[in-house]
Design a protein around this motif. Structure first.
Motif, PDB file in Angstrom:
ATOM      1  N   ARG A 130       0.948  -1.142  -0.001  1.00  0.00           N
ATOM      2  CA  ARG A 130      -0.032  -0.054   0.013  1.00  0.00           C
ATOM      3  C   ARG A 130       0.830   1.283   0.001  1.00  0.00           C
ATOM      4  N   GLN A 131       0.350   2.470  -0.559  1.00  0.00           N
ATOM      5  CA  GLN A 131       1.039   3.701  -0.446  1.00  0.00           C
ATOM      6  C   GLN A 131      -0.018   4.686  -0.223  1.00  0.00           C
ATOM      7  N   ALA A 132       0.127   5.640   0.757  1.00  0.00           N
ATOM      8  CA  ALA A 132      -0.431   6.500   1.487  1.00  0.00           C
ATOM      9  C   ALA A 132       0.080   7.745   0.789  1.00  0.00           C
ATOM     10  N   PRO A 133      -0.624   8.815   0.508  1.00  0.00           N
ATOM     11  CA  PRO A 133      -0.143  10.079   0.292  1.00  0.00           C
ATOM     12  C   PRO A 133       1.132  10.416   0.809  1.00  0.00           C
ATOM     13  N   GLY A 134       2.123  10.728  -0.100  1.00  0.00           N
ATOM     14  CA  GLY A 134       3.339  11.410   0.577  1.00  0.00           C
ATOM     15  C   GLY A 134       4.236  10.198   1.245  1.00  0.00           C
ATOM     16  N   LYS A 135       3.785   9.035   1.255  1.00  0.00           N
ATOM     17  CA  LYS A 135       4.660   8.171   1.824  1.00  0.00           C
ATOM     18  C   LYS A 135       5.126   7.052   0.898  1.00  0.00           C
ATOM     19  N   GLN A 136       6.049   6.350   1.396  1.00  0.00           N
ATOM     20  CA  GLN A 136       6.617   5.395   0.472  1.00  0.00           C
ATOM     21  C   GLN A 136       5.661   4.191   0.438  1.00  0.00           C
ATOM     22  N   ARG A 137       5.994   3.357  -0.608  1.00  0.00           N
ATOM     23  CA  ARG A 137       4.846   2.051  -0.872  1.00  0.00           C
ATOM     24  C   ARG A 137       5.627   1.118   0.400  1.00  0.00           C
ATOM     25  N   GLU A 138       4.708   0.471   1.087  1.00  0.00           N
ATOM     26  CA  GLU A 138       5.006  -0.614   2.057  1.00  0.00           C
ATOM     27  C   GLU A 138       4.295  -1.901   1.719  1.00  0.00           C
ATOM     28  N   LEU A 139       5.158  -2.857   2.327  1.00  0.00           N
ATOM     29  CA  LEU A 139       4.466  -4.092   2.254  1.00  0.00           C
ATOM     30  C   LEU A 139       3.502  -4.378   3.322  1.00  0.00           C
ATOM     31  N   THR A 166       2.281 -17.447   4.913  1.00  0.00           N
ATOM     32  CA  THR A 166       1.801 -15.866   5.293  1.00  0.00           C
ATOM     33  C   THR A 166       2.821 -15.060   6.150  1.00  0.00           C
ATOM     34  N   ASN A 167       2.979 -13.872   5.775  1.00  0.00           N
ATOM     35  CA  ASN A 167       3.528 -13.007   6.598  1.00  0.00           C
ATOM     36  C   ASN A 167       2.893 -11.493   6.615  1.00  0.00           C
ATOM     37  N   TYR A 168       3.109 -10.659   7.585  1.00  0.00           N
ATOM     38  CA  TYR A 168       2.252  -9.512   7.753  1.00  0.00           C
ATOM     39  C   TYR A 168       3.146  -8.558   8.122  1.00  0.00           C
ATOM     40  N   ALA A 169       2.870  -7.286   7.984  1.00  0.00           N
ATOM     41  CA  ALA A 169       3.406  -5.927   8.764  1.00  0.00           C
ATOM     42  C   ALA A 169       2.951  -5.939   9.966  1.00  0.00           C
ATOM     43  N   ASP A 170       3.597  -5.593  10.868  1.00  0.00           N
ATOM     44  CA  ASP A 170       3.371  -5.352  12.375  1.00  0.00           C
ATOM     45  C   ASP A 170       1.880  -4.458  12.437  1.00  0.00           C
ATOM     46  N   SER A 171       1.946  -3.534  11.666  1.00  0.00           N
ATOM     47  CA  SER A 171       0.750  -2.566  11.701  1.00  0.00           C
ATOM     48  C   SER A 171      -0.694  -3.171  11.471  1.00  0.00           C
ATOM     49  N   VAL A 172      -0.466  -4.469  10.796  1.00  0.00           N
ATOM     50  CA  VAL A 172      -1.845  -4.982  10.396  1.00  0.00           C
ATOM     51  C   VAL A 172      -2.179  -6.340  11.010  1.00  0.00           C
ATOM     52  N   PRO A 226      -8.142   5.005  10.254  1.00  0.00           N
ATOM     53  CA  PRO A 226      -7.693   6.148   9.201  1.00  0.00           C
ATOM     54  C   PRO A 226      -6.512   5.821   8.743  1.00  0.00           C
ATOM     55  N   ASP A 227      -5.306   5.275   9.471  1.00  0.00           N
ATOM     56  CA  ASP A 227      -4.117   5.068   8.985  1.00  0.00           C
ATOM     57  C   ASP A 227      -3.940   4.226   8.158  1.00  0.00           C
ATOM     58  N   ASP A 228      -4.937   3.331   7.854  1.00  0.00           N
ATOM     59  CA  ASP A 228      -5.053   2.282   6.634  1.00  0.00           C
ATOM     60  C   ASP A 228      -5.417   2.980   5.113  1.00  0.00           C
ATOM     61  N   THR A 229      -5.724   4.139   5.080  1.00  0.00           N
ATOM     62  CA  THR A 229      -6.119   4.834   3.806  1.00  0.00           C
ATOM     63  C   THR A 229      -5.042   4.836   2.956  1.00  0.00           C
ATOM     64  N   ALA A 230      -5.123   4.224   1.826  1.00  0.00           N
ATOM     65  CA  ALA A 230      -3.914   4.257   0.970  1.00  0.00           C
ATOM     66  C   ALA A 230      -4.653   3.632  -0.411  1.00  0.00           C
ATOM     67  N   VAL A 231      -3.585   3.509  -1.015  1.00  0.00           N
ATOM     68  CA  VAL A 231      -3.665   2.789  -2.612  1.00  0.00           C
ATOM     69  C   VAL A 231      -3.189   1.348  -2.210  1.00  0.00           C
ATOM     70  N   TYR A 232      -4.076   0.420  -2.594  1.00  0.00           N
ATOM     71  CA  TYR A 232      -3.535  -0.941  -2.421  1.00  0.00           C
ATOM     72  C   TYR A 232      -3.177  -1.445  -3.728  1.00  0.00           C
ATOM     73  N   TYR A 233      -1.909  -2.266  -3.791  1.00  0.00           N
ATOM     74  CA  TYR A 233      -1.513  -2.720  -4.814  1.00  0.00           C
ATOM     75  C   TYR A 233      -1.216  -4.437  -4.702  1.00  0.00           C
ATOM     76  N   CYS A 234      -1.629  -5.029  -5.577  1.00  0.00           N
ATOM     77  CA  CYS A 234      -1.495  -6.375  -5.637  1.00  0.00           C
ATOM     78  C   CYS A 234       0.046  -6.389  -6.449  1.00  0.00           C
ATOM     79  N   ASN A 235       0.741  -7.643  -5.846  1.00  0.00           N
ATOM     80  CA  ASN A 235       1.878  -7.950  -6.434  1.00  0.00           C
ATOM     81  C   ASN A 235       2.369  -9.311  -6.834  1.00  0.00           C
ATOM     82  N   LEU A 236       2.782  -9.873  -7.734  1.00  0.00           N
ATOM     83  CA  LEU A 236       3.206 -11.182  -8.051  1.00  0.00           C
ATOM     84  C   LEU A 236       4.686 -11.318  -8.247  1.00  0.00           C
ATOM     85  N   ASN A 237       5.323 -12.069  -7.212  1.00  0.00           N
ATOM     86  CA  ASN A 237       6.818 -12.524  -7.492  1.00  0.00           C
ATOM     87  C   ASN A 237       7.000 -13.842  -8.116  1.00  0.00           C
TER      88      ASN A 237
END
Length: 115
Positions: A38-47, A57-63, A87-98
């Motif tokens: 996900r990427q929130a306005p003004g922030k870097q994309r984060e896993l 599975t693996n999760y970011a601590d924040s979720v 509210p801090d979850d507000t972001a554009v959520y991107y799907c990724n395939l590796n």
């Protein structure tokens, strides 16, 4: 050519739930790992979360404890169930395939959580 298409984003109140989906098409090799970023306005994309082909599975601590990533290999789809949204979850959520050392991205879906 691999194409990832996200869906399911939207506007939800804090404390609510939302599920986003990502459908993959094209030539897909196994094993592979799928993920949500996900990427929130003004922030870097984060896993946000990852899931291997066999379901690890693996999760970011924040979720952790709020979000759940799953996948349906037959349907070539990965899901992100988001509960107790903040509210801090507000972001554009991107799907990724590796896959075989290459990464593929979807176009993103907007998730907005109002307070």
């Amino acid at each position: 050519q691999v194409v990832l298409v996200e869906s399911g984003g939207g506007l939800v109140q804090a404390g609510g739930s939302l599920r986003v989906s990502c459908a993959a098409s094209g030539i897909i090799f196994n094993p592979n790992t799928m993920a949500w970023y996900r990427q929130a306005p003004g922030k870097q994309r984060e896993l946000v979360a990852t899931i291997t082909f066999i379901g690890g599975t693996n999760y970011a601590d924040s979720v952790k404890g709020r979000f759940t990533i799953t996948r349906d290999n037959g349907m070539r789809t990965v899901y992100l169930q988001m509960n107790n949204l903040k509210p801090d979850d507000t972001a554009v959520y991107y799907c990724n395939l590796n896959m075989r050392g290459r990464e593929y991205w979807g176009q993103g879906t907007q998730v907005t959580v109002s307070s």
